[in-house]
Design a protein around this motif. Structure first.
Motif, PDB file in Angstrom:
ATOM      1  N   ALA A  41      48.825  42.672  32.410  1.00 26.78           N
ATOM      2  CA  ALA A  41      47.604  42.577  33.224  1.00 26.78           C
ATOM      3  C   ALA A  41      47.920  42.058  34.626  1.00 26.78           C
ATOM      4  CB  ALA A  41      46.586  41.675  32.540  1.00 26.78           C
ATOM      5  N   VAL A  42      48.778  41.047  34.706  1.00 25.31           N
ATOM      6  CA  VAL A  42      49.119  40.499  36.016  1.00 25.31           C
ATOM      7  C   VAL A  42      49.880  41.547  36.823  1.00 25.31           C
ATOM      8  CG1 VAL A  42      50.323  38.683  37.255  1.00 25.31           C
ATOM      9  CG2 VAL A  42      49.271  38.174  35.071  1.00 25.31           C
ATOM     10  N   GLN A  43      50.823  42.167  36.130  1.00 21.34           N
ATOM     11  CA  GLN A  43      51.676  43.163  36.765  1.00 21.34           C
ATOM     12  C   GLN A  43      50.868  44.333  37.342  1.00 21.34           C
ATOM     13  OE1 GLN A  43      54.611  42.336  37.017  1.00 21.34           O
ATOM     14  NE2 GLN A  43      55.962  44.057  37.192  1.00 21.34           N
ATOM     15  N   ASN A  44      49.845  44.722  36.607  1.00 17.02           N
ATOM     16  CA  ASN A  44      49.129  45.939  36.993  1.00 17.02           C
ATOM     17  C   ASN A  44      47.746  45.698  37.556  1.00 17.02           C
ATOM     18  OD1 ASN A  44      51.260  47.600  36.054  1.00 17.02           O
ATOM     19  ND2 ASN A  44      50.582  47.116  33.986  1.00 17.02           N
ATOM     20  N   ASP A  45      47.514  44.479  38.021  1.00 18.58           N
ATOM     21  CA  ASP A  45      46.226  44.200  38.631  1.00 18.58           C
ATOM     22  C   ASP A  45      46.255  44.737  40.063  1.00 18.58           C
ATOM     23  OD1 ASP A  45      43.997  43.210  39.761  1.00 18.58           O
ATOM     24  OD2 ASP A  45      44.484  41.098  39.506  1.00 18.58           O
ATOM     25  N   PRO A  46      45.608  45.870  40.320  1.00 17.15           N
ATOM     26  CA  PRO A  46      45.743  46.513  41.620  1.00 17.15           C
ATOM     27  C   PRO A  46      45.153  45.679  42.751  1.00 17.15           C
ATOM     28  CG  PRO A  46      44.247  47.757  40.180  1.00 17.15           C
ATOM     29  CD  PRO A  46      44.685  46.563  39.418  1.00 17.15           C
ATOM     30  N   GLU A  47      44.070  44.986  42.451  1.00 15.90           N
ATOM     31  CA  GLU A  47      43.416  44.179  43.483  1.00 15.90           C
ATOM     32  C   GLU A  47      44.339  43.088  43.990  1.00 15.90           C
ATOM     33  OE1 GLU A  47      39.299  42.284  43.463  1.00 15.90           O
ATOM     34  OE2 GLU A  47      39.366  43.480  41.639  1.00 15.90           O
ATOM     35  N   ARG A  48      45.035  42.496  43.007  1.00 18.68           N
ATOM     36  CA  ARG A  48      45.920  41.378  43.326  1.00 18.68           C
ATOM     37  C   ARG A  48      47.016  41.822  44.275  1.00 18.68           C
ATOM     38  NH1 ARG A  48      48.381  37.114  42.266  1.00 18.68           N
ATOM     39  NH2 ARG A  48      46.447  36.342  41.424  1.00 18.68           N
ATOM     40  N   LYS A  49      47.633  42.931  43.967  1.00 17.39           N
ATOM     41  CA  LYS A  49      48.734  43.396  44.811  1.00 17.39           C
ATOM     42  C   LYS A  49      48.239  43.683  46.222  1.00 17.39           C
ATOM     43  CE  LYS A  49      52.205  44.063  41.813  1.00 17.39           C
ATOM     44  NZ  LYS A  49      53.463  44.603  41.426  1.00 17.39           N
ATOM     45  N   ALA A  58      47.076  40.225  47.910  1.00 18.31           N
ATOM     46  CA  ALA A  58      48.091  39.207  48.109  1.00 18.31           C
ATOM     47  C   ALA A  58      49.037  39.555  49.237  1.00 18.31           C
ATOM     48  CB  ALA A  58      48.892  39.015  46.824  1.00 18.31           C
ATOM     49  N   SER A  80      45.261  49.597  33.372  1.00 17.17           N
ATOM     50  CA  SER A  80      46.217  48.548  32.975  1.00 17.17           C
ATOM     51  C   SER A  80      46.235  48.399  31.461  1.00 17.17           C
ATOM     52  CB  SER A  80      45.947  47.173  33.574  1.00 17.17           C
ATOM     53  OG  SER A  80      45.010  47.164  34.557  1.00 17.17           O
ATOM     54  N   TYR A 131      41.235  42.329  29.696  1.00 17.76           N
ATOM     55  CA  TYR A 131      40.970  43.644  30.262  1.00 17.76           C
ATOM     56  C   TYR A 131      39.461  43.849  30.367  1.00 17.76           C
ATOM     57  CZ  TYR A 131      45.899  44.183  29.669  1.00 17.76           C
ATOM     58  OH  TYR A 131      47.254  43.988  29.758  1.00 17.76           O
ATOM     59  N   LEU A 141      38.883  41.014  35.177  1.00 21.07           N
ATOM     60  CA  LEU A 141      40.345  40.939  35.097  1.00 21.07           C
ATOM     61  C   LEU A 141      40.959  40.193  36.275  1.00 21.07           C
ATOM     62  CD1 LEU A 141      42.893  43.213  33.760  1.00 21.07           C
ATOM     63  CD2 LEU A 141      42.975  43.217  36.201  1.00 21.07           C
ATOM     64  N   HIS A 142      40.614  40.633  37.454  1.00 25.42           N
ATOM     65  CA  HIS A 142      41.226  40.058  38.637  1.00 25.42           C
ATOM     66  C   HIS A 142      40.864  38.588  38.809  1.00 25.42           C
ATOM     67  CE1 HIS A 142      42.750  39.669  42.625  1.00 25.42           C
ATOM     68  NE2 HIS A 142      41.565  39.351  43.090  1.00 25.42           N
ATOM     69  N   ILE A 144      42.548  36.239  36.215  1.00 21.97           N
ATOM     70  CA  ILE A 144      43.949  35.962  36.494  1.00 21.97           C
ATOM     71  C   ILE A 144      44.077  35.016  37.678  1.00 21.97           C
ATOM     72  CG2 ILE A 144      46.110  37.010  37.245  1.00 21.97           C
ATOM     73  CD1 ILE A 144      45.272  39.484  35.648  1.00 21.97           C
ATOM     74  N   TYR A 194      55.338  37.716  41.142  1.00 16.12           N
ATOM     75  CA  TYR A 194      54.342  38.739  40.860  1.00 16.12           C
ATOM     76  C   TYR A 194      53.706  39.335  42.095  1.00 16.12           C
ATOM     77  CZ  TYR A 194      54.673  38.308  35.944  1.00 16.12           C
ATOM     78  OH  TYR A 194      55.144  38.361  34.694  1.00 16.12           O
ATOM     79  N   ILE A 195      53.361  38.442  43.036  1.00 23.17           N
ATOM     80  CA  ILE A 195      52.602  38.940  44.174  1.00 23.17           C
ATOM     81  C   ILE A 195      53.530  39.548  45.202  1.00 23.17           C
ATOM     82  CG2 ILE A 195      50.928  38.352  45.940  1.00 23.17           C
ATOM     83  CD1 ILE A 195      50.134  36.004  44.099  1.00 23.17           C
TER      84      ILE A 195
END
Lengths: 303, 196
Positions: A45-53, A56, B31, B119, B123-124, B127, B146-147
């Protein structure tokens, strides 16, 4: 249990031995099982959280932009390449003929055998593609692969054979080996059956040299290789229905065919001291096999 | 826009509402599907899920949980999708295959709380909040990894610590996130956040 292995597993960089110990640990209790899969779910979930990428990394392009940009770059660079090629052609006194490239795509569900201009064979897995020139130039034989294929390369010490993939290049003189390298995959691999191969990073630096029955597993996240033991003949048989025989005499080949096909072939050979590498698809007809064997050995084979 | 009112509108053929629902849930469901398969396939699966939803829009239940319905539909579609492509899946080893197969039992959304929690539409935010709760050093390393997509080696060099320390931080961050998600702290935090 060394739990840092889990991260390595999530990234697709574990060896079979490590995967074995993880599986044992998972299966030893319900709590372990729950822990492992919870961690995997969170990691994913962390890896594929598009918003986060996107959020950030202000200033950096988000994934979709990057994707579009790279496509655009391809257009620009191929346009530039065309222009440059045009200029070179224009100014060169004797313009060289541009290579005609042929791409073989395998849309079927079966393994497809492709013969290259130097008589090397490529056994192409479904949904895979290999590109090669119509004629190889002197001193180099290069092909491009996206997907998975087993290569049976004719020996030519004058002219190295190179397989280019999205991740790395494989260089050989004459061997048989398997390459799995699908664009966008998390890992790729090279498995050697006979001879030797050298694997280079795409920037040209040399990475790994394999000996037979070794597999180099490439992780696209780390860009590194891990060498593990493999059974290449078994792999070829299971995945390609390809029978691979290395360093065998004609009588050994004939014995194998006789047993597999339930026939009684015999050869009037002058001597049985010569050694061959002989690979064939299990689905080959007996007539085809006889023809190939006669060409390979120069001996007459009778049914 | 709350999901259930979107559903009432989709039921009567409102394409805009369908578009909104798609935008909210596509990244989450993708995801989720990536727990079982690679990215391109996961995107295919999610397209199928929405295609089916639109095809059968008249039968949608505006009172039920659309989140549960979408997860279940993604789960089922993933199983079908993989069974059609089982010959194209390359496992690193037999053990890896087994580990991936068990995932299907474990990640059934009707029996797995943590899946339903992570999920989800939040989600966002979930986290984000959970990461804020990590101890500073741990959070720093986790975020770099991660970021910023940095390699463990790079992080180790930058912070002057060993690679195994970096790995330990990342792993303990994951473990802490798990504890937080399990204990429902997040739900409370989110609840409070609504009033801040």
């Amino acid at each position: 249990m060394d739990e840092s292995l889990f991260l390595k597993y999530f990234k697709g960089a574990t060896t079979a031995e490590e995967e074995k110990s993880i599986l044992q640990w998972i299966e030893s209790s319900d709590d372990n099982r729950k822990e492992f899969y919870d961690l995997k779910a969170i990691w994913n979930a962390v890896q594929n959280d598009p918003e986060r990428k996107a959020a950030a990394a202000p200033g950096k392009m988000s994934w979709s932009h990057k994707h579009r940009a790279s496509r655009w770059m391809v257009w620009v660079s191929s346009a530039a390449a065309c222009l440059l090629a045009g200029l070179v052609l224009f100014f060169a006194l004797r313009p060289s003929v541009p290579e005609n490239l042929i791409t073989y795509v395998n849309p079927s569900k079966e393994v497809l055998e492709v013969k290259l201009p130097d008589n090397s064979s490529v056994f192409l897995k479904p949904d895979s593609r290999v590109t090669c020139p119509e004629e190889f130039r002197k001193k180099s034989r290069s092909v491009t692969l996206d997907g998975e294929a087993f290569f049976d390369v004719v020996h030519d010490s004058e002219s190295p054979f190179t397989v280019s993939t999205p991740f790395f290049k494989v260089r050989v003189l004459g061997t048989s080996f398997n390459v799995m390298a699908t664009k966008g995959a998390n890992f790729a691999s090279v498995m050697l059956q006979s001879g030797s191969v050298k694997i280079f990073q795409n920037d040209g630096s040399e990475s790994v040299t394999l000996v037979p029955d070794e597999e180099a597993v490439y992780s696209t996240s780390t860009g590194g290789f891990q060498v593990v033991k493999a059974n290449a003949s078994y792999y070829a048989l299971v995945n390609y229905s390809l029978v691979t025989m290395n360093n065998v005499t004609l009588s050994e080949i004939i014995n194998k065919i006789n047993v597999m096909y339930g026939v009684h072939l015999s050869a009037d050979m002058a001597d049985d001291n010569r050694h061959f590498n002989f690979n064939f698809l299990k689905s080959s007809s007996i007539d085809d096999l006889i023809k190939i064997l006669e060409i390979l050995t120069g001996d007459k084979i009778t049914y | 826009m709350d999901a259930n009112s979107l559903i009432s509108r989709i039921k009567v053929g409102d394409r805009k509402a369908f578009g909104s629902l798609f935008r909210i849930y596509r990244p989450i469901l993708t995801s989720y599907a990536m727990l079982f398969m690679k990215n391109e396939w996961a995107e295919d699966v999610v397209q199928d899920v929405f295609f089916n939803l639109w095809q059968h829009r008249e039968n949608l239940d505006a009172e039920g949980s659309i989140h549960g319905y979408l997860l279940r539909s993604t789960y089922n579609t993933s199983i079908n999708y993989l069974s059609k492509r089982k010959h194209d899946i390359k496992y690193r080893s037999w053990y890896q295959q087994r580990i991936d197969e068990i995932a299907f039992d474990v990640y059934d959304p009707s029996t797995n709380d943590i899946i339903r929690k992570i999920y989800s539409e939040d989600l966002h935010r979930q986290i984000e909040h959970a990461i804020l709760q990590l101890p500073p050093k741990c959070r720093e390393v986790f975020c770099m990894s991660y970021i910023d997509d940095m390699q463990n080696k790079q992080i180790a060099k930058m912070l002057g610590i060993s690679v195994s320390t970096v790995e330990n931080h990342i792993y303990s961050a994951l473990k802490r996130l798990r504890e937080m998600l399990k204990d429902n702290h997040i739900a409370i935090l989110l609840f409070l956040a609504e009033f801040l």
